[in-house]
Scaffold this active site. Structure first.
Site, PDB file in Angstrom:
ATOM      1  N   LYS A  44       0.743  -1.247  -0.128  1.00  0.00           N
ATOM      2  CA  LYS A  44       0.009   0.136   0.057  1.00  0.00           C
ATOM      3  C   LYS A  44       0.927   1.306   0.221  1.00  0.00           C
ATOM      4  O   LYS A  44       1.879   1.487   0.869  1.00  0.00           O
ATOM      5  CB  LYS A  44      -0.963   0.138   1.265  1.00  0.00           C
ATOM      6  CG  LYS A  44      -1.618   1.268   1.495  1.00  0.00           C
ATOM      7  CD  LYS A  44      -2.313   1.320   2.681  1.00  0.00           C
ATOM      8  CE  LYS A  44      -2.991   2.773   2.839  1.00  0.00           C
ATOM      9  NZ  LYS A  44      -3.849   2.731   4.321  1.00  0.00           N
ATOM     10  N   ASP A 100      -2.563  10.316   3.496  1.00  0.00           N
ATOM     11  CA  ASP A 100      -4.045   9.859   3.698  1.00  0.00           C
ATOM     12  C   ASP A 100      -4.671  10.854   4.393  1.00  0.00           C
ATOM     13  O   ASP A 100      -4.699  10.877   5.630  1.00  0.00           O
ATOM     14  CB  ASP A 100      -3.994   8.543   4.311  1.00  0.00           C
ATOM     15  CG  ASP A 100      -5.468   7.912   4.613  1.00  0.00           C
ATOM     16  OD1 ASP A 100      -6.331   8.618   4.082  1.00  0.00           O
ATOM     17  OD2 ASP A 100      -5.450   7.022   5.152  1.00  0.00           O
ATOM     18  N   ASP A 104     -11.988   7.208   3.863  1.00  0.00           N
ATOM     19  CA  ASP A 104     -10.911   6.959   4.546  1.00  0.00           C
ATOM     20  C   ASP A 104     -10.435   5.303   4.783  1.00  0.00           C
ATOM     21  O   ASP A 104      -9.276   5.067   5.245  1.00  0.00           O
ATOM     22  CB  ASP A 104     -11.159   7.285   6.154  1.00  0.00           C
ATOM     23  CG  ASP A 104      -9.783   7.580   6.941  1.00  0.00           C
ATOM     24  OD1 ASP A 104      -8.738   7.613   6.101  1.00  0.00           O
ATOM     25  OD2 ASP A 104     -10.026   7.833   8.062  1.00  0.00           O
ATOM     26  N   ARG A 159      -7.354  -0.583   1.306  1.00  0.00           N
ATOM     27  CA  ARG A 159      -8.027  -1.699   0.775  1.00  0.00           C
ATOM     28  C   ARG A 159      -8.389  -1.695  -0.883  1.00  0.00           C
ATOM     29  O   ARG A 159      -8.379  -2.603  -1.357  1.00  0.00           O
ATOM     30  CB  ARG A 159      -9.081  -2.255   1.682  1.00  0.00           C
ATOM     31  CG  ARG A 159     -10.291  -1.355   1.775  1.00  0.00           C
ATOM     32  CD  ARG A 159     -11.165  -1.647   2.945  1.00  0.00           C
ATOM     33  NE  ARG A 159     -10.562  -1.217   4.287  1.00  0.00           N
ATOM     34  CZ  ARG A 159     -11.054  -1.158   5.391  1.00  0.00           C
ATOM     35  NH1 ARG A 159     -12.250  -1.958   5.581  1.00  0.00           N
ATOM     36  NH2 ARG A 159     -10.449  -0.840   6.511  1.00  0.00           N
ATOM     37  N   LYS A 205     -10.111  13.070   7.834  1.00  0.00           N
ATOM     38  CA  LYS A 205      -9.574  12.620   9.161  1.00  0.00           C
ATOM     39  C   LYS A 205      -9.484  13.905  10.181  1.00  0.00           C
ATOM     40  O   LYS A 205      -9.386  15.066   9.563  1.00  0.00           O
ATOM     41  CB  LYS A 205      -8.278  12.069   9.246  1.00  0.00           C
ATOM     42  CG  LYS A 205      -7.953  10.670   8.741  1.00  0.00           C
ATOM     43  CD  LYS A 205      -6.610  10.407   8.661  1.00  0.00           C
ATOM     44  CE  LYS A 205      -6.549   8.968   8.040  1.00  0.00           C
ATOM     45  NZ  LYS A 205      -7.042   7.889   8.803  1.00  0.00           N
ATOM     46  N   ASP A 229       1.902   6.543   5.422  1.00  0.00           N
ATOM     47  CA  ASP A 229       0.684   5.693   5.006  1.00  0.00           C
ATOM     48  C   ASP A 229       1.132   4.889   3.835  1.00  0.00           C
ATOM     49  O   ASP A 229       0.307   4.169   3.087  1.00  0.00           O
ATOM     50  CB  ASP A 229      -0.465   6.415   4.691  1.00  0.00           C
ATOM     51  CG  ASP A 229      -1.623   5.464   4.986  1.00  0.00           C
ATOM     52  OD1 ASP A 229      -1.502   4.518   5.722  1.00  0.00           O
ATOM     53  OD2 ASP A 229      -2.692   5.739   4.608  1.00  0.00           O
ATOM     54  N   GLU A 278      -9.140   3.672   2.370  1.00  0.00           N
ATOM     55  CA  GLU A 278      -8.719   3.709   1.076  1.00  0.00           C
ATOM     56  C   GLU A 278      -7.620   2.719   0.621  1.00  0.00           C
ATOM     57  O   GLU A 278      -7.694   2.144  -0.163  1.00  0.00           O
ATOM     58  CB  GLU A 278      -8.313   4.996   0.840  1.00  0.00           C
ATOM     59  CG  GLU A 278      -7.121   5.610   1.188  1.00  0.00           C
ATOM     60  CD  GLU A 278      -6.355   5.193   2.567  1.00  0.00           C
ATOM     61  OE1 GLU A 278      -7.457   5.161   3.402  1.00  0.00           O
ATOM     62  OE2 GLU A 278      -5.468   5.057   3.190  1.00  0.00           O
TER      63      GLU A 278
HETATM   64  N1  BES Z   1      -3.963   4.672   7.126  1.00  0.00           N
HETATM   65  C1  BES Z   1      -5.132   4.535   7.783  1.00  0.00           C
HETATM   66  C2  BES Z   1      -4.625   3.562   8.968  1.00  0.00           C
HETATM   67  C3  BES Z   1      -3.741   4.122   9.935  1.00  0.00           C
HETATM   68  C4  BES Z   1      -3.939   4.749  11.133  1.00  0.00           C
HETATM   69  C5  BES Z   1      -2.220   3.621   9.668  1.00  0.00           C
HETATM   70  C6  BES Z   1      -3.286   5.173  12.148  1.00  0.00           C
HETATM   71  C7  BES Z   1      -1.234   4.203  10.515  1.00  0.00           C
HETATM   72  C8  BES Z   1      -1.790   4.788  11.902  1.00  0.00           C
HETATM   73  C9  BES Z   1      -6.344   3.805   7.006  1.00  0.00           C
HETATM   74  O1  BES Z   1      -6.196   4.371   5.481  1.00  0.00           O
HETATM   75  C10 BES Z   1      -7.569   4.188   7.783  1.00  0.00           C
HETATM   76  O2  BES Z   1      -7.752   5.415   7.624  1.00  0.00           O
HETATM   77  N2  BES Z   1      -8.112   3.353   8.251  1.00  0.00           N
HETATM   78  C11 BES Z   1      -9.334   3.560   8.790  1.00  0.00           C
HETATM   79  C12 BES Z   1     -10.344   2.517   8.553  1.00  0.00           C
HETATM   80  C13 BES Z   1     -11.978   2.745   8.881  1.00  0.00           C
HETATM   81  C14 BES Z   1     -12.290   4.118   8.146  1.00  0.00           C
HETATM   82  C15 BES Z   1     -12.770   1.590   8.736  1.00  0.00           C
HETATM   83  C16 BES Z   1      -9.214   3.445  10.474  1.00  0.00           C
HETATM   84  O3  BES Z   1      -8.410   2.652  10.762  1.00  0.00           O
HETATM   85  O4  BES Z   1      -9.744   4.208  11.225  1.00  0.00           O
HETATM   86 ZN    ZN Z   2      -4.466   4.803   4.879  1.00  0.00          ZN
HETATM   87 MN    MN Z   3      -7.500   5.908   5.623  1.00  0.00          MN
END
Ligand code: BES
Ligand code: ZN
Ligand code: MN
Length: 495
Positions: free
Chosen positions: A259, A264, A341, A345, A271, A282, A343
């Site tokens: 990824k 992000d 968010d 996946r 966010k 990210d 994204e």
């Molecule tokens: N890149 C983030 C996950 C992340 C969070 C990585 C903190 C490193 C540190 C990912 O894209 C994300 O935003 N995931 C969301 C998913 C949710 C919207 C289902 C999350 O984990 O809150």
């Molecule tokens: Zn992300």
């Molecule tokens: Mn995200």
């Protein structure tokens, strides 16, 4: 990388490092030392009861005749192995940085002299090198004492040639990990999708074949899940394919997929601002795949490997993807994007499908800073491992233990799968409930593996260390490069 490491026979010595086994057992060489020095050592040990010779403990001293001397704990005599020696090297880094004279220091671990495993010195040097990496080039005002100024360490050893040879075999792994740490640390205005693609392209000089696909080509192929994520950004999205062909001509490759979200914001599902700057890392999954390819190429690994990274920036704008949009992925499956968010996946969905259909790999391992939920589960200590394949899981878990890049096996049961069924498309990109967020993300990815053997590593918690770690100063860890290098070397080379 700035730290130079050399090996030579014992001679003029600037700092001597003396290894001490647990229980404060002094090495036999001290028997030959003069009485004053021996007395000084015993006294020093008795006055500092917290130093017990445990692994990586250290005790800096100045001898009565003004020589610098560092005692370093070697741990239990019967537990000497590469991982332990690397830890010792890691512990030496800070202390030598403080005690070095004009940036130089010499190390002689007397206790390990003539030790039956000849790889002790090289592994200590490797640990020292890993722990000494710093990213300081944006500082313009700091004084030298605020920076890492250790420049050269000479290991004084009875077998300098053998030790140097063993160290040179490990060096490419550090080079790969350092490349990863560098791109992960660089901010998102520097590491854009295009800039990261160029870093991958630079591996050509090491013998890696590199192809960069641009948006027009991705559109033509039908990678709409990946493209939807980058659609709100002014930066062009890319998919990069790297090939290292060190194995037999017609042998199926191993595939690693990363990824690479260079920033992000969350997109329209934006966010909160607190800690949003962290989202520059990210792209770490992609960073690890690039670093791994570098390591494999530099050590001329006897194996065929493809690395595929999806590079996009997730931004909100008038062109950005909206919550509720439906995209047609490369696999033909449709996805309702409930949350922009979630994204990573979407990027991996197309990258995984592309990888298995084009390369017919033996297996795919993907790496992604995929979910905040994995940080809740495992913190910064272990990455989450998700795989339906027992053999693959066991090999990865073992490689993690051997390199101190630890994994923890997480569930992937089919009952979690129905949680991502959508009302209007084949699936949605988030689960219905709030629970098991890392597993629902993994179940989503699994729908794009076409049942090829696969493992997913969620590295969201282990990519960035907020405290010093054994083999890494705080900051980007490069977690995954050493683990996957070991996994490949142990299981897939020359077989
Ligand atoms: N890149 C983030 C996950 C992340 C969070 C990585 C903190 C490193 C540190 C990912 O894209 C994300 O935003 N995931 C969301 C998913 C949710 C919207 C289902 C999350 O984990 O809150
Ligand atoms: Zn992300
Ligand atoms: Mn995200």
């Amino acid at each position: 990388m700035s730290l130079k490491i050399a090996f030579q026979k014992p001679s003029a010595q600037k700092v001597i490092c003396l290894g001490v086994y647990e229980g404060n057992e002094l090495p036999s060489v001290t028997e030959t030392w003069d009485k004053n020095l021996k007395g000084f050592l015993s006294k020093s040990l008795s006055l500092t009861p917290k130093f017990k010779g445990e692994i990586s403990q250290s005790l800096p001293l100045f001898t009565p005749d003004h020589q610098r001397l560092v005692l370093v704990g070697l741990g239990k005599k019967e537990e000497q192995r590469p991982g332990q020696w690397q830890k010792i090297g890691g512990a030496l880094s800070n202390i030598l940085n403080h005690m070095a004279f004009e940036g130089e220091a010499a190390v002689e671990i007397h206790s390990l002299k003539g030790h039956k495993n000849e790889h002790a010195t090289s592994n200590i040097a490797f640990g020292l090198l890993l722990k000494s990496w710093r990213f300081e080039h944006y500082f313009t005002k700091k004084k030298p004492e605020e920076l890492f100024t250790l420049k050269k360490v000479t290991f004084l050893t009875p077998s300098p040639q053998e030790d140097e040879k063993a160290f040179k075999a490990l060096y490419p792994i550090a080079e790969g990990a350092f490349l990863t740490r560098t791109v992960v640390t660089e901010p998102a205005n520097i590491i854009t999708p295009e800039a990261l693609a160029k870093v991958a392209l630079s591996l050509k000089k090491d013998g890696v074949k590199v192809e960069i696909l641009n948006e027009k080509e991705l559109k033509k192929l039908g990678m709409n899940a990946l493209l939807g994520v980058g659609q709100g950004s002014d930066e062009e999205s890319h998919l990069v394919v790297m090939k290292w062909e060190g194995g037999k001509k017609n042998e199926a490759p191993l595939a690693f997929v990363g990824k690479g979200v260079t920033f992000d914001t969350g997109g329209i599902s934006i966010k909160p601002s607190a800690n949003m700057e962290d989202m520059k890392y990210d792209m770490a999954g992609a960073g690890v795949v690039i670093g791994l390819m570098k390591a494999l190429a530099c050590r001329k690994a006897k194996v065929n490997v493809v690395g595929v990274v999806g590079l996009v920036e997730n931004m909100p704008s008038g062109l950005a993807q909206r919550p509720g949009d439906v995209v047609h992925s490369l696999s033909g499956q449709t996805i309702e994007v409930i949350n922009t968010d979630a994204e990573g996946r979407l990027v991996l969905a197309d990258a995984l499908w592309y990888t298995q259909s084009r390369f017919k790999p033996k297996f795919m391992v993907d790496l992604a800073t995929l979910t905040g939920a994995i940080i809740v589960s495992l913190g910064q200590e272990r990455a989450g491992l998700f795989s339906p394949d027992k053999a693959l899981s066991d090999q990865l878990l073992e490689a993690g233990e051997n390199t101190n890049e630890l994994l923890w096996s997480m569930p992937l049961d089919d009952v979690y799968d129905k949680d991502i069924n959508s009302e209007i498309a084949d699936m949605k990109n988030v689960g219905s409930g709030r629970g098991a967020g890392s597993t629902t993300a993994a179940k989503f990815l699994q729908r794009f593996t076409n049942s090829v053997p696969w493992a997913h590593l969620d590295i969201a918690g282990v990519t960035w260390a907020t405290k010093d770690r054994t083999l890494c100063a705080k900051g980007a860890t490069g977690f995954g490069v050493r683990l996957l290098n070991e996994f490949i070397e142990k299981n897939y080379e020359g077989k």
